[in-house]
Write an enzyme that holds these catalytic residues in place. Structure first.
Site, PDB file in Angstrom:
ATOM      1  CG  ASP A   1      -2.037   0.969   1.059  1.00  0.00           C
ATOM      2  OD1 ASP A   1      -3.188   0.629   0.993  1.00  0.00           O
ATOM      3  OD2 ASP A   1      -1.823   2.235   1.191  1.00  0.00           O
ATOM      4  CB  ILE A   2       0.727   4.211  -2.286  1.00  0.00           C
ATOM      5  CG1 ILE A   2       1.808   5.230  -2.649  1.00  0.00           C
ATOM      6  CG2 ILE A   2      -0.494   4.841  -1.819  1.00  0.00           C
ATOM      7  CD1 ILE A   2       1.476   5.690  -4.062  1.00  0.00           C
TER       8      ILE A   2
ATOM      9  CG  HIS B   1      -8.610  -3.228  -2.529  1.00  0.00           C
ATOM     10  ND1 HIS B   1      -9.474  -2.543  -3.437  1.00  0.00           N
ATOM     11  CD2 HIS B   1      -8.380  -2.700  -1.376  1.00  0.00           C
ATOM     12  CE1 HIS B   1      -9.969  -1.597  -2.788  1.00  0.00           C
ATOM     13  NE2 HIS B   1      -9.366  -1.316  -1.521  1.00  0.00           N
TER      14      HIS B   1
END
Ligand code: AMP
Length: 122
Positions: A33-34, A104
């Site tokens: 995850d960014i 997701h």
């Protein structure tokens, strides 16, 4: 809900924007995850065009569903978070606060995670 081909995960799947990949096979891509919320925070997505968990669970083939969940478990194991435990989360729709309209799973781990969710206010 119609699938939006321009959502950010569709662009990652097409290779139009980069990701920090941790796993890939015929059915699945997983990447960090960014904006990680825990020490380990990985997103697992199917390669097929499914808007949400609701869409995926209703419309995906048996091979996609089996491949997806087997991969998710393997990814958690390979990330080294299985022993101490981790959390799997699928935000779905408006009440679930889903921001990216491509199904997701979030894998959270690497630290104690506290209670299941923050109780809603009001
Ligand atoms: P959700 O609210 O379940 O839809 O969460 C979407 C998640 O995608 C958030 O945790 C974002 O930080 C993450 N995210 C958004 N854009 C990217 C990106 N380009 N690469 C990796 N993670 C992303």
């Amino acid at each position: 809900m119609t699938y939006d081909d321009n959502n950010i995960f569709a662009k990652i799947l097409r290779g139009e924007i980069p990701c920090d990949k941790v796993y890939e096979d015929d059915h699945v891509l997983a990447f960090r995850d960014i904006q990680p919320q825990t020490k380990v925070h990985v997103l697992v997505i199917p390669k097929g065009a499914y808007v949400s968990f609701a869409d995926f669970s209703a419309q995906a083939s048996e091979a996609e569903i089996t491949g997806f969940f087997r991969a998710a478990g393997k990814i958690a194991k390979d990330l080294g978070i299985e022993g101490d435990g981790y959390r799997v989360l699928a935000n779905t729709g408006v009440h679930g606060h889903q921001e990216v309209p491509h199904f997701h799973l979030h894998l959270f781990g690497g630290q104690p995670l506290g209670r299941m969710i923050k109780p809603p206010q009001g």
